[in-house]
Design an enzyme around this catalytic site. Structure first.
Site, short mmCIF file in Angstrom:
data_model
loop_
_atom_site.label_atom_id
_atom_site.label_comp_id
_atom_site.label_asym_id
_atom_site.label_seq_id
_atom_site.Cartn_x
_atom_site.Cartn_y
_atom_site.Cartn_z
CB THR A 38 -1.08 0.09 1.35
OG1 THR A 38 -1.90 -1.05 1.13
CG2 THR A 38 -1.81 1.15 1.33
CB CYS A 39 4.02 2.06 1.80
SG CYS A 39 3.29 1.58 3.36
CB SER A 40 5.33 0.58 -2.79
OG SER A 40 6.60 0.83 -2.00
#
Length: 158
Positions: A47-49
């Site tokens: 999700t972060c990337s």
């Protein structure tokens, strides 16, 4: 947990730069600037990337147009990982902050236990709007969620 109206504690962290890790204090990074700080559980995580960092990269001009001086991304990773992540995401202009020892994360009261996932102590996913070191607004995600800390949500709350 830190709340609006409170100041970010003075803590040393590391900024990921082209010259290598640069030790900085929170006062140096945030003092005198209007900042959006967002934090992720880990660089290069799905999700972060795929969504969190790219949203802020894509909307950087919109933040600047609303008076934001800088956007900073923080994770409990080392500065080398944060630099590699910034490079891979074309995150030029985002201040990448490494809280490798979770000192700032703990001082903010935003730590999470990621040991069940082999990640150890990490930072909860959040975003905040800072005026200097003073928290104006903070948006902390429920575990596993990605809504209130998104670039779109923060922009809508400026």
């Amino acid at each position: 947990m830190i709340e609006p109206g409170q100041a970010i504690p003075t803590v040393q962290i590391f900024e990921a730069t082209d010259e290598g890790p640069k030790p900085v204090t929170t006062d140096e990074v945030f003092g005198g600037k209007k900042t959006v700080l967002f934090a992720v559980p880990g660089a290069f995580t799905p999700t972060c990337s795929a969504r969190h960092l790219p949203g802020f990269v894509e909307k950087m001009d919109e933040f600047k147009a609303k008076g934001i001086d800088q956007i900073a991304c923080m994770s409990v990773n080392d500065a080398f990982v944060m630099k590699a992540w910034a490079d891979s995401a074309n995150a030029d202009g985002i201040v990448m902050l490494a809280d490798g020892n979770a000192a700032l994360t703990e001082a903010l009261g935003l730590e999470m236990d990621g040991t069940a996932f082999g990640m150890g102590k990490r930072c909860q996913r959040f975003a905040m709007i800072l005026d200097g070191t003073k928290v104006e607004k903070i948006f902390v995600e429920e575990p596993g969620a990605f809504e209130v800390s998104s670039a779109e949500h923060v922009l809508a709350n400026l």
